[in-house]
Motif scaffolding. Sequence first.
Motif, PDB file in Angstrom:
ATOM      1  N   ASP A 299       0.837  -1.185   0.000  1.00 32.01           N
ATOM      2  CA  ASP A 299       0.000   0.000   0.000  1.00 32.01           C
ATOM      3  C   ASP A 299       0.881   1.246   0.000  1.00 32.01           C
ATOM      4  O   ASP A 299       2.022   1.200   0.466  1.00 32.01           O
ATOM      5  N   VAL A 300       0.352   2.323  -0.503  1.00 34.76           N
ATOM      6  CA  VAL A 300       1.005   3.626  -0.403  1.00 34.76           C
ATOM      7  C   VAL A 300      -0.019   4.583   0.193  1.00 34.76           C
ATOM      8  O   VAL A 300      -1.144   4.659  -0.288  1.00 34.76           O
ATOM      9  N   LEU A 301       0.364   5.276   1.244  1.00 37.42           N
ATOM     10  CA  LEU A 301      -0.581   6.186   1.906  1.00 37.42           C
ATOM     11  C   LEU A 301      -0.051   7.601   1.802  1.00 37.42           C
ATOM     12  O   LEU A 301       1.138   7.842   1.994  1.00 37.42           O
ATOM     13  N   SER A 302      -0.961   8.523   1.493  1.00 39.64           N
ATOM     14  CA  SER A 302      -0.521   9.926   1.425  1.00 39.64           C
ATOM     15  C   SER A 302      -1.678  10.831   1.824  1.00 39.64           C
ATOM     16  O   SER A 302      -2.830  10.460   1.672  1.00 39.64           O
ATOM     17  N   PRO A 303      -1.370  12.021   2.334  1.00 37.50           N
ATOM     18  CA  PRO A 303      -2.461  12.922   2.742  1.00 37.50           C
ATOM     19  C   PRO A 303      -3.224  13.511   1.563  1.00 37.50           C
ATOM     20  O   PRO A 303      -4.374  13.896   1.702  1.00 37.50           O
ATOM     21  N   PHE A 304      -2.581  13.619   0.399  1.00 27.87           N
ATOM     22  CA  PHE A 304      -3.267  14.165  -0.774  1.00 27.87           C
ATOM     23  C   PHE A 304      -2.898  13.326  -1.987  1.00 27.87           C
ATOM     24  O   PHE A 304      -1.911  12.588  -1.958  1.00 27.87           O
ATOM     25  N   PRO A 305      -3.690  13.424  -3.068  1.00 31.11           N
ATOM     26  CA  PRO A 305      -3.364  12.618  -4.245  1.00 31.11           C
ATOM     27  C   PRO A 305      -2.033  13.071  -4.820  1.00 31.11           C
ATOM     28  O   PRO A 305      -1.809  14.251  -5.029  1.00 31.11           O
ATOM     29  N   VAL A 306      -1.153  12.093  -5.081  1.00 30.19           N
ATOM     30  CA  VAL A 306       0.162  12.427  -5.620  1.00 30.19           C
ATOM     31  C   VAL A 306       0.144  12.190  -7.120  1.00 30.19           C
ATOM     32  O   VAL A 306      -0.214  11.121  -7.593  1.00 30.19           O
ATOM     33  N   HIS A 307       0.528  13.216  -7.844  1.00 29.45           N
ATOM     34  CA  HIS A 307       0.503  13.125  -9.303  1.00 29.45           C
ATOM     35  C   HIS A 307       1.556  12.148  -9.786  1.00 29.45           C
ATOM     36  O   HIS A 307       2.710  12.257  -9.448  1.00 29.45           O
ATOM     37  N   GLY A 308       1.150  11.203 -10.605  1.00 28.96           N
ATOM     38  CA  GLY A 308       2.119  10.252 -11.137  1.00 28.96           C
ATOM     39  C   GLY A 308       2.191   8.970 -10.347  1.00 28.96           C
ATOM     40  O   GLY A 308       2.855   8.015 -10.757  1.00 28.96           O
ATOM     41  N   LEU A 309       1.503   8.923  -9.199  1.00 26.20           N
ATOM     42  CA  LEU A 309       1.605   7.730  -8.353  1.00 26.20           C
ATOM     43  C   LEU A 309       0.885   6.546  -8.986  1.00 26.20           C
ATOM     44  O   LEU A 309       1.360   5.423  -8.952  1.00 26.20           O
ATOM     45  N   ASP A 310      -0.291   6.831  -9.581  1.00 27.59           N
ATOM     46  CA  ASP A 310      -1.065   5.740 -10.205  1.00 27.59           C
ATOM     47  C   ASP A 310      -0.257   5.043 -11.286  1.00 27.59           C
ATOM     48  O   ASP A 310      -0.250   3.826 -11.383  1.00 27.59           O
ATOM     49  N   GLU A 311       0.441   5.861 -12.101  1.00 29.75           N
ATOM     50  CA  GLU A 311       1.233   5.258 -13.175  1.00 29.75           C
ATOM     51  C   GLU A 311       2.408   4.486 -12.598  1.00 29.75           C
ATOM     52  O   GLU A 311       2.743   3.417 -13.068  1.00 29.75           O
ATOM     53  N   ALA A 312       3.051   5.050 -11.545  1.00 33.38           N
ATOM     54  CA  ALA A 312       4.221   4.383 -10.961  1.00 33.38           C
ATOM     55  C   ALA A 312       3.850   3.033 -10.363  1.00 33.38           C
ATOM     56  O   ALA A 312       4.633   2.090 -10.398  1.00 33.38           O
ATOM     57  N   LEU A 313       2.625   2.954  -9.818  1.00 36.04           N
ATOM     58  CA  LEU A 313       2.194   1.693  -9.211  1.00 36.04           C
ATOM     59  C   LEU A 313       1.451   0.807 -10.190  1.00 36.04           C
ATOM     60  O   LEU A 313       0.962  -0.251  -9.817  1.00 36.04           O
ATOM     61  N   SER A 314       1.333   1.258 -11.469  1.00 39.40           N
ATOM     62  CA  SER A 314       0.606   0.502 -12.505  1.00 39.40           C
ATOM     63  C   SER A 314      -0.796   0.158 -12.051  1.00 39.40           C
ATOM     64  O   SER A 314      -1.266  -0.954 -12.248  1.00 39.40           O
ATOM     65  N   ILE A 315      -1.446   1.136 -11.436  1.00 41.26           N
ATOM     66  CA  ILE A 315      -2.833   0.913 -11.019  1.00 41.26           C
ATOM     67  C   ILE A 315      -3.730   1.119 -12.232  1.00 41.26           C
ATOM     68  O   ILE A 315      -3.646   2.130 -12.918  1.00 41.26           O
ATOM     69  N   LYS A 316      -4.611   0.151 -12.472  1.00 42.60           N
ATOM     70  CA  LYS A 316      -5.494   0.272 -13.629  1.00 42.60           C
ATOM     71  C   LYS A 316      -6.567   1.323 -13.342  1.00 42.60           C
ATOM     72  O   LYS A 316      -6.915   1.608 -12.217  1.00 42.60           O
ATOM     73  N   ARG A 317      -7.086   1.871 -14.445  1.00 49.25           N
ATOM     74  CA  ARG A 317      -8.101   2.919 -14.283  1.00 49.25           C
ATOM     75  C   ARG A 317      -9.366   2.370 -13.633  1.00 49.25           C
ATOM     76  O   ARG A 317      -9.770   1.255 -13.897  1.00 49.25           O
ATOM     77  N   SER A 318      -9.972   3.169 -12.842  1.00 48.95           N
ATOM     78  CA  SER A 318     -11.150   2.748 -12.105  1.00 48.95           C
ATOM     79  C   SER A 318     -12.306   2.470 -13.048  1.00 48.95           C
ATOM     80  O   SER A 318     -12.446   3.112 -14.088  1.00 48.95           O
ATOM     81  N   ARG A 319     -13.138   1.505 -12.667  1.00 51.15           N
ATOM     82  CA  ARG A 319     -14.311   1.197 -13.491  1.00 51.15           C
ATOM     83  C   ARG A 319     -15.576   1.843 -12.932  1.00 51.15           C
ATOM     84  O   ARG A 319     -16.666   1.501 -13.347  1.00 51.15           O
ATOM     85  N   ILE A 320     -15.387   2.761 -11.992  1.00 50.99           N
ATOM     86  CA  ILE A 320     -16.579   3.406 -11.426  1.00 50.99           C
ATOM     87  C   ILE A 320     -17.385   4.176 -12.476  1.00 50.99           C
ATOM     88  O   ILE A 320     -18.615   4.157 -12.424  1.00 50.99           O
ATOM     89  N   PRO A 321     -16.761   4.848 -13.452  1.00 56.24           N
ATOM     90  CA  PRO A 321     -17.591   5.512 -14.475  1.00 56.24           C
ATOM     91  C   PRO A 321     -18.495   4.539 -15.228  1.00 56.24           C
ATOM     92  O   PRO A 321     -19.611   4.905 -15.619  1.00 56.24           O
ATOM     93  N   VAL A 322     -18.017   3.289 -15.409  1.00 53.79           N
ATOM     94  CA  VAL A 322     -18.866   2.299 -16.077  1.00 53.79           C
ATOM     95  C   VAL A 322     -20.118   2.044 -15.243  1.00 53.79           C
ATOM     96  O   VAL A 322     -21.234   1.969 -15.765  1.00 53.79           O
ATOM     97  N   VAL A 323     -19.890   1.920 -13.920  1.00 51.94           N
ATOM     98  CA  VAL A 323     -21.022   1.730 -13.010  1.00 51.94           C
ATOM     99  C   VAL A 323     -21.998   2.888 -13.156  1.00 51.94           C
ATOM    100  O   VAL A 323     -23.217   2.700 -13.257  1.00 51.94           O
TER     101      VAL A 323
END
Lengths: 388, 169
Positions: free
Chosen positions: B33-57
């Motif tokens: 896990d990575v924890l931070s007080p605010f969203p860190v720009h570039g973190l999603d790409e660095a962790l290869s997190i896939k895009r959320s599917r919430i918009p599909v919902v």
Amino acid sequence: MMDEQFDFKQKYRNLLLILIAGGILVSLAAIFISKPGPSRIWANVLLNNQYFMGLSLGAAFFLAVHRVAQSGWHTVLQRLPDAMTTFLPVAFVLMLLIYFGIHNLYSWTDNNVSDKVIEGKKAWLNIPFFFIRIVIYFTGWIVLTRMMRKNSTALMISSDLKYHNRKILFAGLYLVFYGITVSASSWDWIMSLDAHWYSTLFGWYVLIGMFVTSLAFITLLIWLLKRLGYLKYVRADHVHDMAILIFAFSIFWTYQWFAQYELIWYGHLPEETSYYITRLHHFKVIFFINLGVNFIVPFFGLITFKAKRQIGWVAIVAAVVLIGHWLDYWLMIMPAAAGDKAGIGLLEICMTLVYGCLFIFIVLRSLSTGPLVVKNDPYLEESLNYES
Amino acid sequence: MIQRNNILISFDDEVPLLQAVRKLRDNKEIITDVLSPFPVHGLDEALSIKRSRIPVVGFIFGAIGALLAFGFQAWVFTVSYPLIIGGKPFFSVPTFIPITFEVTVLFAGLSMVAAMLIRSKLKPEIRFEPVEERITDDRFVILVEAEDEETTLSRIRSLLSGIHTIEIR
């Protein structure tokens, strides 16, 4: 890269000029053969004037709105809408030509008809004031857009921050003047075609249509320039934001369309429903194509994340939106101006082609007179590294 | 909440956080896990997190809402309780549109919030101990999975020697 300039090659200039000349000839032939009548011919002039002038004004609106909001992402694209505003002087001259067709278009110019409703509007709808207003509108638009362009050029040359601060001032002035005059001009030129009808939403409806069309045209310009090898620094992120704007404002346009339609439908007042009765009864197909093309296509075409980021697909949707809003203006103007004689034939297509080629010629020529990127703009760095 | 042993690395700025994340992933360390007080720009790409599917919902439930609202109005005004309102026909599309639009937005919005809460495993009466008290204040934390604490600890310490960390434990 920073200093790249658009090279408006001679062969493209010649192609456009040939298309303009050819288009004029075929239009004249179409008039001679099918004899559409002066109302329809002048309605075409009015339609194309409004459409292409709207492209220029909407482009300036794009710049003004972004500058007032102090947005940085659009900085790399600034020259494109800047170049589009150079068409306004030509539009001014073309609009003044309406003088020769004014009796064919507007029934309120006929002094022999005495009609209580039109009598009451005579203070606004009389020929001298009509043309004074045209002069006021265009003078203001041309002066303000010229100020904005000159300011950008000065910023490019000197990089003095005072020009950057002036951008917001000029943008604000333009927005105020534009907001008032675009409403008033839409009443003058389009709404008064049927002087008995009015809609308080009309100015807004036309304004949003103008903005969406300009957004679509800017997007097409981006596509064209990228295809020709320019604008390599305009990335998927910038395209994404243009697509978001087209998506959002197409929805807004639909909302305006529906707000105007539903209130008139529900109130069912004869003096208001005349507008929709003509269009629903005699022009049903175009009426629903208008709604479908301008709502369904941008909505479902640009709804996914990936769709918004591919310039090829966004350009296709933008082209459809451009045609759709031409149809929208057609539906506003033709049934009222030409009545039974209205149609979409060779005349309409050729005249639009002539105007379109003229517009593209002037825009590309203006684009080629300076670097494609506004150097020395404080927001340029942010724009080049923009991630969306 | 933490089932396996984890090494905790804390930072006081996002730049060394991103550098450390990249270095750890290059060395095939498993980041829990990575924890931070605010969203860190570039973190999603660095962790290869896939895009959320919430918009599909959101889209699916919005469409359901539109069909439900339109269908319900159509049934009410044609079958269940037809009333002549303002001389308009019983099945009048323009009348149904405002409510349909609002219900679409409602369903889309509520479903996306619910999906977000469910995916984050947030429910009423949930309890968890923060690994680092200042995680909502001014500290950033990376949790690295470690079966064997001692060796992993020394490995990570040497890996991140060039990066400014506050604490590794």
